[in-house]
Design an enzyme around this catalytic site. Structure first.
Site, short mmCIF file in Angstrom:
data_model
loop_
_atom_site.label_atom_id
_atom_site.label_comp_id
_atom_site.label_asym_id
_atom_site.label_seq_id
_atom_site.Cartn_x
_atom_site.Cartn_y
_atom_site.Cartn_z
N SER A 124 0.79 -1.34 -0.06
CA SER A 124 0.10 -0.08 -0.04
C SER A 124 0.86 1.17 -0.05
O SER A 124 0.44 2.26 -0.60
CB SER A 124 -0.86 -0.05 1.22
N GLU A 125 1.84 1.21 0.75
CA GLU A 125 2.97 2.40 0.47
C GLU A 125 4.44 1.90 0.63
O GLU A 125 4.48 0.57 1.42
CB GLU A 125 2.85 3.29 1.60
N THR A 126 5.15 2.65 -0.07
CA THR A 126 6.73 2.38 0.19
C THR A 126 7.23 3.69 0.63
O THR A 126 6.96 4.98 -0.03
CB THR A 126 7.33 1.99 -1.27
N PHE A 182 -8.71 1.65 1.16
CA PHE A 182 -7.96 2.54 0.86
C PHE A 182 -8.07 2.34 -0.86
O PHE A 182 -7.05 2.40 -1.63
CB PHE A 182 -6.48 2.21 1.28
#
Length: 304
Positions: free
Chosen positions: A66-68, A234
Protein backbone atom coordinates in the site's frame (compact mmCIF):
# COMPACT_ATOMS: atom_id res chain seq x y z
CA UNK A 1 3.65 17.01 -5.38
CA UNK A 2 7.03 18.51 -4.70
CA UNK A 3 8.82 18.78 -1.39
CA UNK A 4 11.83 20.84 -0.47
CA UNK A 5 13.76 21.03 2.79
CA UNK A 6 15.71 24.26 2.79
CA UNK A 7 19.07 22.73 1.96
CA UNK A 8 19.76 21.27 5.41
CA UNK A 9 19.75 17.62 4.37
CA UNK A 10 22.12 16.64 1.57
CA UNK A 11 21.22 13.93 -0.87
CA UNK A 12 23.60 11.05 -1.32
CA UNK A 13 23.99 7.35 -0.69
CA UNK A 14 23.45 6.14 2.83
CA UNK A 15 25.73 3.54 4.38
CA UNK A 16 22.73 2.02 6.10
CA UNK A 17 22.33 -1.39 4.54
CA UNK A 18 23.95 -4.73 4.99
CA UNK A 19 27.22 -5.23 3.08
CA UNK A 20 26.57 -6.14 -0.52
CA UNK A 21 22.96 -4.88 -0.51
CA UNK A 22 22.44 -1.72 -2.61
CA UNK A 23 20.84 1.13 -0.62
CA UNK A 24 18.41 1.74 -3.46
CA UNK A 25 17.13 -1.85 -3.32
CA UNK A 26 13.66 -1.93 -1.70
CA UNK A 27 13.52 -3.60 1.69
CA UNK A 28 10.27 -5.17 2.86
CA UNK A 29 8.95 -4.88 6.41
CA UNK A 30 5.63 -5.60 8.07
CA UNK A 31 4.60 -2.92 10.55
CA UNK A 32 2.51 -3.10 13.71
CA UNK A 33 3.24 -6.75 14.26
CA UNK A 34 5.92 -9.07 15.61
CA UNK A 35 5.42 -11.64 12.84
CA UNK A 36 5.81 -11.25 9.05
CA UNK A 37 2.41 -12.91 8.47
CA UNK A 38 0.68 -10.12 10.38
CA UNK A 39 0.70 -6.35 10.20
CA UNK A 40 0.85 -4.09 7.16
CA UNK A 41 3.67 -4.66 4.66
CA UNK A 42 5.65 -1.59 3.57
CA UNK A 43 8.50 -1.02 1.21
CA UNK A 44 11.55 0.89 2.43
CA UNK A 45 14.19 2.42 0.13
CA UNK A 46 17.10 3.76 2.16
CA UNK A 47 18.67 5.71 -0.71
CA UNK A 48 16.29 7.18 -3.26
CA UNK A 49 18.45 10.24 -3.94
CA UNK A 50 18.91 9.18 -7.56
CA UNK A 51 15.24 8.48 -8.26
CA UNK A 52 12.77 10.95 -9.74
CA UNK A 53 9.02 10.99 -9.07
CA UNK A 54 8.15 8.60 -11.89
CA UNK A 55 10.84 6.15 -10.82
CA UNK A 56 9.70 6.17 -7.18
CA UNK A 57 6.13 5.57 -8.30
CA UNK A 58 7.31 2.69 -10.49
CA UNK A 59 9.25 1.16 -7.57
CA UNK A 60 6.19 1.46 -5.31
CA UNK A 61 4.04 -0.21 -7.96
CA UNK A 62 6.58 -3.01 -8.37
CA UNK A 63 6.83 -3.56 -4.62
CA UNK A 64 3.04 -3.73 -4.63
CA UNK A 65 2.40 -2.76 -1.02
CA UNK A 66 0.00 0.00 0.00
CA UNK A 67 2.96 2.33 0.57
CA UNK A 68 6.71 2.49 0.16
CA UNK A 69 8.89 5.01 2.02
CA UNK A 70 11.78 6.60 0.12
CA UNK A 71 14.73 8.35 1.83
CA UNK A 72 15.62 11.15 -0.59
CA UNK A 73 18.15 12.98 1.59
CA UNK A 74 19.83 12.55 4.95
CA UNK A 75 22.08 13.92 7.64
CA UNK A 76 23.19 10.66 9.20
CA UNK A 77 25.10 12.31 12.04
CA UNK A 78 21.98 14.24 13.09
CA UNK A 79 19.76 11.18 12.44
CA UNK A 80 17.60 13.36 10.21
CA UNK A 81 16.08 12.11 6.95
CA UNK A 82 14.00 13.54 4.14
CA UNK A 83 11.25 11.06 3.26
CA UNK A 84 8.56 10.69 0.62
CA UNK A 85 5.80 8.08 0.44
CA UNK A 86 4.25 6.47 -2.63
CA UNK A 87 1.36 4.07 -3.02
CA UNK A 88 1.21 2.01 -6.24
CA UNK A 89 -0.93 4.80 -7.75
CA UNK A 90 0.20 8.13 -6.28
CA UNK A 91 2.32 10.01 -3.76
CA UNK A 92 0.80 10.48 -0.29
CA UNK A 93 1.82 13.14 2.20
CA UNK A 94 2.28 10.78 5.13
CA UNK A 95 2.07 7.07 5.93
CA UNK A 96 2.22 5.80 9.49
CA UNK A 97 2.99 2.14 8.93
CA UNK A 98 5.74 2.90 6.39
CA UNK A 99 7.17 5.41 8.90
CA UNK A 100 7.32 2.71 11.59
CA UNK A 101 8.87 0.27 9.11
CA UNK A 102 11.48 2.85 8.05
CA UNK A 103 12.29 3.81 11.64
CA UNK A 104 12.81 0.19 12.65
CA UNK A 105 14.99 -0.45 9.59
CA UNK A 106 17.12 2.59 10.44
CA UNK A 107 17.36 1.69 14.15
CA UNK A 108 18.49 -1.83 13.27
CA UNK A 109 21.36 -0.31 11.29
CA UNK A 110 22.19 2.81 13.35
CA UNK A 111 21.10 1.73 16.82
CA UNK A 112 18.04 2.89 18.77
CA UNK A 113 17.37 6.54 19.53
CA UNK A 114 15.38 9.42 18.12
CA UNK A 115 15.02 9.80 14.35
CA UNK A 116 13.67 12.96 12.69
CA UNK A 117 11.82 12.68 9.39
CA UNK A 118 11.06 15.64 7.15
CA UNK A 119 7.95 14.60 5.22
CA UNK A 120 5.52 16.42 2.92
CA UNK A 121 3.13 16.54 5.91
CA UNK A 122 5.72 18.17 8.18
CA UNK A 123 8.36 17.13 10.68
CA UNK A 124 7.79 13.72 12.26
CA UNK A 125 9.89 12.62 15.23
CA UNK A 126 10.17 8.90 15.88
CA UNK A 127 11.59 7.43 19.08
CA UNK A 128 13.05 3.94 18.69
CA UNK A 129 14.03 1.63 21.54
CA UNK A 130 14.59 -2.01 22.30
CA UNK A 131 11.72 -3.63 24.15
CA UNK A 132 12.00 -6.35 26.79
CA UNK A 133 12.31 -9.00 24.07
CA UNK A 134 15.14 -7.18 22.29
CA UNK A 135 12.97 -6.10 19.35
CA UNK A 136 12.88 -2.52 18.08
CA UNK A 137 9.74 -0.60 18.95
CA UNK A 138 9.01 2.74 17.27
CA UNK A 139 6.83 5.60 18.50
CA UNK A 140 6.02 8.34 16.01
CA UNK A 141 4.69 11.72 17.10
CA UNK A 142 2.19 13.01 14.57
CA UNK A 143 1.73 16.52 13.32
CA UNK A 144 -1.00 18.45 15.22
CA UNK A 145 -4.32 16.70 14.79
CA UNK A 146 -7.81 18.08 14.32
CA UNK A 147 -11.29 16.74 13.69
CA UNK A 148 -14.65 18.10 12.54
CA UNK A 149 -18.13 16.70 12.08
CA UNK A 150 -18.74 15.17 8.65
CA UNK A 151 -21.30 16.99 6.55
CA UNK A 152 -24.52 15.22 5.63
CA UNK A 153 -23.45 15.11 1.97
CA UNK A 154 -20.09 13.55 2.88
CA UNK A 155 -21.74 10.98 5.12
CA UNK A 156 -24.48 9.97 2.70
CA UNK A 157 -22.06 9.53 -0.20
CA UNK A 158 -19.73 7.38 1.91
CA UNK A 159 -22.56 5.24 3.32
CA UNK A 160 -23.94 4.61 -0.16
CA UNK A 161 -20.53 3.45 -1.45
CA UNK A 162 -19.99 1.27 1.61
CA UNK A 163 -23.48 -0.23 1.43
CA UNK A 164 -24.13 0.88 5.01
CA UNK A 165 -27.13 2.68 6.47
CA UNK A 166 -27.33 5.32 9.19
CA UNK A 167 -28.68 2.59 11.46
CA UNK A 168 -25.37 0.71 11.16
CA UNK A 169 -23.56 3.53 12.98
CA UNK A 170 -22.83 3.97 16.69
CA UNK A 171 -24.81 7.07 17.68
CA UNK A 172 -22.39 7.74 20.55
CA UNK A 173 -19.46 8.15 18.13
CA UNK A 174 -20.51 10.65 15.44
CA UNK A 175 -19.03 10.66 11.92
CA UNK A 176 -16.06 13.00 11.60
CA UNK A 177 -13.32 13.93 9.18
CA UNK A 178 -10.09 13.72 11.17
CA UNK A 179 -6.58 14.87 10.29
CA UNK A 180 -3.21 13.60 11.47
CA UNK A 181 -1.07 14.28 8.41
CA UNK A 182 -3.81 13.12 6.03
CA UNK A 183 -7.60 13.42 6.16
CA UNK A 184 -9.65 10.34 7.06
CA UNK A 185 -13.39 9.87 7.35
CA UNK A 186 -14.09 8.21 10.72
CA UNK A 187 -17.22 6.04 10.93
CA UNK A 188 -18.05 3.99 14.04
CA UNK A 189 -19.99 0.76 13.51
CA UNK A 190 -22.71 -0.10 15.99
CA UNK A 191 -21.69 -3.77 16.12
CA UNK A 192 -18.63 -5.94 15.54
CA UNK A 193 -20.63 -7.88 12.95
CA UNK A 194 -21.20 -4.74 10.91
CA UNK A 195 -17.48 -3.99 10.92
CA UNK A 196 -16.67 -7.56 9.90
CA UNK A 197 -19.05 -7.51 6.95
CA UNK A 198 -17.20 -5.19 4.59
CA UNK A 199 -18.14 -5.48 0.91
CA UNK A 200 -18.05 -2.06 -0.71
CA UNK A 201 -18.15 -0.38 -4.12
CA UNK A 202 -14.40 0.02 -4.81
CA UNK A 203 -14.69 2.56 -7.63
CA UNK A 204 -17.59 4.39 -6.01
CA UNK A 205 -15.83 4.86 -2.69
CA UNK A 206 -12.61 5.87 -4.45
CA UNK A 207 -14.50 8.60 -6.30
CA UNK A 208 -16.07 9.88 -3.07
CA UNK A 209 -12.68 9.89 -1.34
CA UNK A 210 -10.95 11.72 -4.19
CA UNK A 211 -13.73 14.31 -4.23
CA UNK A 212 -13.29 15.05 -0.52
CA UNK A 213 -9.53 14.49 -0.20
CA UNK A 214 -9.67 11.49 2.17
CA UNK A 215 -6.79 9.05 2.32
CA UNK A 216 -8.74 6.22 3.99
CA UNK A 217 -12.11 5.64 5.54
CA UNK A 218 -11.37 4.66 9.14
CA UNK A 219 -14.08 2.23 10.23
CA UNK A 220 -14.04 1.41 13.95
CA UNK A 221 -15.96 -0.53 16.57
CA UNK A 222 -15.53 0.25 20.26
CA UNK A 223 -15.10 -2.86 22.37
CA UNK A 224 -14.20 -0.79 25.45
CA UNK A 225 -12.94 2.73 26.17
CA UNK A 226 -9.37 1.39 25.87
CA UNK A 227 -9.80 -0.94 22.87
CA UNK A 228 -11.08 -0.29 19.35
CA UNK A 229 -11.20 -2.57 16.32
CA UNK A 230 -10.58 -0.91 12.95
CA UNK A 231 -10.69 -1.43 9.20
CA UNK A 232 -9.39 1.01 6.58
CA UNK A 233 -10.55 0.84 2.95
CA UNK A 234 -7.90 2.48 0.75
CA UNK A 235 -9.21 2.39 -2.83
CA UNK A 236 -7.60 5.73 -3.75
CA UNK A 237 -4.25 3.98 -3.29
CA UNK A 238 -5.30 1.00 -5.36
CA UNK A 239 -5.69 -1.17 -2.25
CA UNK A 240 -8.98 -2.69 -1.08
CA UNK A 241 -8.01 -2.49 2.59
CA UNK A 242 -5.06 -1.63 4.81
CA UNK A 243 -4.20 -4.18 7.55
CA UNK A 244 -2.75 -1.42 9.79
CA UNK A 245 -2.96 2.33 9.23
CA UNK A 246 -0.72 4.45 11.45
CA UNK A 247 -1.77 7.75 9.85
CA UNK A 248 -5.44 6.94 10.46
CA UNK A 249 -4.61 5.97 14.05
CA UNK A 250 -2.96 9.37 14.53
CA UNK A 251 -6.01 11.12 13.10
CA UNK A 252 -8.28 8.94 15.25
CA UNK A 253 -6.45 10.25 18.30
CA UNK A 254 -7.50 13.75 17.24
CA UNK A 255 -11.05 12.49 16.78
CA UNK A 256 -11.18 11.06 20.30
CA UNK A 257 -9.67 14.24 21.72
CA UNK A 258 -12.22 16.42 19.93
CA UNK A 259 -15.07 14.36 21.40
CA UNK A 260 -13.64 14.59 24.90
CA UNK A 261 -12.96 10.85 24.98
CA UNK A 262 -9.24 11.14 25.64
CA UNK A 263 -9.76 11.71 29.36
CA UNK A 264 -8.36 14.38 31.61
CA UNK A 265 -4.98 12.67 31.90
CA UNK A 266 -2.66 10.90 29.50
CA UNK A 267 -4.54 8.01 27.89
CA UNK A 268 -3.35 4.91 26.04
CA UNK A 269 -5.72 3.22 23.61
CA UNK A 270 -5.17 -0.01 21.70
CA UNK A 271 -6.35 -0.41 18.11
CA UNK A 272 -6.72 -3.92 16.73
CA UNK A 273 -6.75 -3.97 12.93
CA UNK A 274 -6.35 -6.50 10.14
CA UNK A 275 -8.20 -9.30 11.96
CA UNK A 276 -10.82 -9.73 9.24
CA UNK A 277 -8.08 -9.85 6.58
CA UNK A 278 -6.06 -12.54 8.34
CA UNK A 279 -3.23 -10.08 9.07
CA UNK A 280 -3.73 -9.10 12.73
CA UNK A 281 -2.09 -5.81 13.67
CA UNK A 282 -1.64 -4.01 16.97
CA UNK A 283 -1.34 -0.24 17.22
CA UNK A 284 -1.08 1.79 20.41
CA UNK A 285 -1.97 5.47 20.54
CA UNK A 286 -1.11 7.79 23.40
CA UNK A 287 -3.07 10.98 23.95
CA UNK A 288 -2.25 13.90 26.20
CA UNK A 289 -4.98 16.50 26.84
CA UNK A 290 -2.28 19.22 26.80
CA UNK A 291 -0.97 18.20 23.36
CA UNK A 292 -2.86 18.05 20.06
CA UNK A 293 -0.48 15.49 18.62
CA UNK A 294 -0.90 11.71 18.75
CA UNK A 295 1.85 9.23 19.55
CA UNK A 296 1.54 5.97 17.64
CA UNK A 297 3.58 2.95 18.72
CA UNK A 298 4.30 -0.40 17.08
CA UNK A 299 6.89 -2.91 16.04
CA UNK A 300 8.02 -3.88 12.54
CA UNK A 301 9.72 -7.03 11.28
CA UNK A 302 11.55 -7.85 8.03
CA UNK A 303 9.74 -9.89 5.40
CA UNK A 304 11.98 -12.50 3.82
Amino acid sequence: MTFDVSGTIPAGPADLVHPGVPAAEPLRYSAFTDHPAGGNPAGVVLDASGLDDAEMLAVAAAVGYSETAFVTGLDEAARRFRVRYFSPLAEVAFCGHATVALAVALAERMGPGEIVLDTPAGEIRVATELDAEGAVRATLTSVPTRSRAATDAELQAALAALGWSAGDLDAALPPHVAFGGNHHLVLAAATRARLADLDYDFDGLAEVMRRHGWTTVHLVWRESPELFHARDPFPVGGVVEDPATGAAAAAFGGYLRSLGLAGGTATRIAIRQGEDMGRPSDLLIDLDPRDDRTRVTGRAVPIA
